[in-house]
Design a protein around this motif. Structure first.
Motif, short mmCIF file in Angstrom:
data_model
loop_
_atom_site.label_atom_id
_atom_site.label_comp_id
_atom_site.label_asym_id
_atom_site.label_seq_id
_atom_site.Cartn_x
_atom_site.Cartn_y
_atom_site.Cartn_z
N SER A 36 -27.95 4.17 75.24
CA SER A 36 -27.33 2.45 74.89
C SER A 36 -27.18 2.06 75.97
O SER A 36 -26.65 2.63 76.51
CB SER A 36 -26.11 2.54 73.05
OG SER A 36 -26.30 3.97 73.00
N PRO A 37 -26.81 0.78 76.30
CA PRO A 37 -26.32 -0.68 77.17
C PRO A 37 -25.31 0.03 77.08
O PRO A 37 -24.02 0.06 76.61
CB PRO A 37 -26.78 -2.04 76.70
CG PRO A 37 -27.35 -1.62 75.39
CD PRO A 37 -27.18 -0.36 74.99
N ILE A 55 -26.81 2.00 84.55
CA ILE A 55 -26.58 0.86 83.28
C ILE A 55 -26.89 0.79 81.98
O ILE A 55 -26.08 0.43 81.03
CB ILE A 55 -28.25 -0.45 83.04
CG1 ILE A 55 -28.79 -0.10 83.02
CG2 ILE A 55 -27.34 -0.97 84.56
CD1 ILE A 55 -30.32 -1.73 82.87
N PHE A 56 -27.35 2.60 81.44
CA PHE A 56 -27.26 2.78 80.12
C PHE A 56 -26.56 4.49 80.12
O PHE A 56 -26.93 5.33 80.98
CB PHE A 56 -28.63 3.10 79.55
CG PHE A 56 -29.72 2.11 79.20
CD1 PHE A 56 -29.82 1.07 78.41
CD2 PHE A 56 -30.27 1.42 80.30
CE1 PHE A 56 -30.29 -0.02 77.59
CE2 PHE A 56 -31.23 -0.01 80.10
CZ PHE A 56 -30.86 -0.53 78.93
N GLN A 70 -29.54 -9.94 73.39
CA GLN A 70 -28.87 -8.49 72.18
C GLN A 70 -29.19 -9.32 70.87
O GLN A 70 -28.64 -9.67 69.67
CB GLN A 70 -27.79 -9.23 72.73
CG GLN A 70 -26.98 -9.31 73.86
CD GLN A 70 -24.99 -9.54 73.49
OE1 GLN A 70 -24.76 -9.86 72.34
NE2 GLN A 70 -24.69 -8.60 74.88
N THR A 127 -33.59 -4.45 83.56
CA THR A 127 -32.44 -5.25 82.48
C THR A 127 -32.75 -6.08 81.42
O THR A 127 -32.09 -6.93 81.22
CB THR A 127 -32.30 -6.27 84.15
OG1 THR A 127 -33.27 -7.25 84.46
CG2 THR A 127 -32.04 -5.32 85.06
N TYR A 168 -32.17 -4.13 78.77
CA TYR A 168 -30.69 -3.86 78.69
C TYR A 168 -30.41 -5.99 77.89
O TYR A 168 -29.58 -5.65 77.15
CB TYR A 168 -29.82 -4.38 80.11
CG TYR A 168 -28.39 -3.67 79.54
CD1 TYR A 168 -27.48 -3.18 79.94
CD2 TYR A 168 -27.54 -5.16 79.82
CE1 TYR A 168 -26.57 -2.41 79.37
CE2 TYR A 168 -26.50 -4.98 79.95
CZ TYR A 168 -25.81 -4.32 80.00
OH TYR A 168 -24.81 -3.94 79.80
#
Length: 248
Positions: free
Chosen positions: A221-222, A184-185, A122, A152, A155
């Motif tokens: 975006s995640p 996941i997005f 992050q 992943t 992410y």
């Protein structure tokens, strides 16, 4: 002593589309190369750039058109651009240095290795991936960058409000992206050219447009709620990119 004026760079172009920016007087040049990555561990962006600012990664940057354009338009944002080819990084670094782009850094590195070994969770605001190599020979499909495992890592690297951008001119690759990424997005397709660069964000995009090739673009975006175990579970349920790439 005669004042040195910026140099016209109209001859510095991709298929007739100029690389943005002018060559500044040498006293205003930057030093933007990361000649050697440090021992494995998260990069300290504040130490690298001498300030705290959002960071953009350009993975597989080629000759640097996107990063140079973005850095010129967004001086408040820092950019790290990577490519596995030392020659293209040398050319891109020189262009950035001559334009005084202190908010860029250039490094020879694979995208996977950079995210895996050097990017803290992050810590990145944007990740851009333009025209990843499709490897048309299916025997080399294992070399394709966009896999569930790699996604992943993307992410994990992005801030919760971060942005992922992917672009390709290979239809089967795009179909794979469209199938996998929405898991996941919050994934959206960009139907037309990017408004900030209608002639093309990259050298490959300009080439593809000139040759009438369709270009596929998307961003997202995640999605919230994926911790490490959930990401691993998602990745294990997704297909690998073993498709044929003959179609466009």
């Amino acid at each position: 002593m005669r004042k040195q004026e910026p140099t016209d760079t109209s001859g510095d172009n991709d298929y007739g589309v100029p690389i943005p920016g002018n060559v500044l007087p040498e006293t205003s040049w930057a030093k933007t190369a990361i000649k050697r990555l440090p021992p494995e561990g998260p990069l300290d962006f504040a130490a690298i750039f001498g300030r705290i600012a959002p960071v953009v990664l350009d993975l597989g940057c080629g000759n640097g058109r996107f990063t140079i354009t973005s850095a010129l338009k967004r001086p408040e944002i820092d950019h790290i651009a990577t490519d596995i080819l030392p020659m293209v990084i040398r050319y891109a670094t020189r262009r950035a240095n001559q334009r005084g782009l202190f908010n860029t850094r250039w490094v020879v590195s694979g995208a996977y290795e950079l995210l895996d070994l050097y990017i803290a969770p992050q810590s990145v605001q944007e990740i851009h991936l333009y025209h990843p190599q499709p490897y048309h020979d299916t025997k080399e499909s294992y070399k394709r960058l966009i896999t569930p495992e790699f996604m992943t890592m993307v992410y994990r690297s992005l801030r919760p409000d971060g942005l992922l951008v992917i672009q390709t001119d290979n239809k089967p690759y795009w179909q794979y992206v469209q199938k996998v990424l929405p898991g996941i997005f919050d994934w959206k397709e960009q139907k037309s050219a990017w408004p900030d660069a209608p002639q093309g964000r990259t050298r490959r995009e300009i080439y593809a447009r000139n040759h009438g090739l369709p270009i596929y673009r998307g961003y997202g975006s995640p999605l919230a709620g994926f911790d490490a175990p959930a990401l691993e579970k998602w990745a294990s349920s997704q297909p690998l990119p073993r498709f044929a790439t003959s179609g466009r």
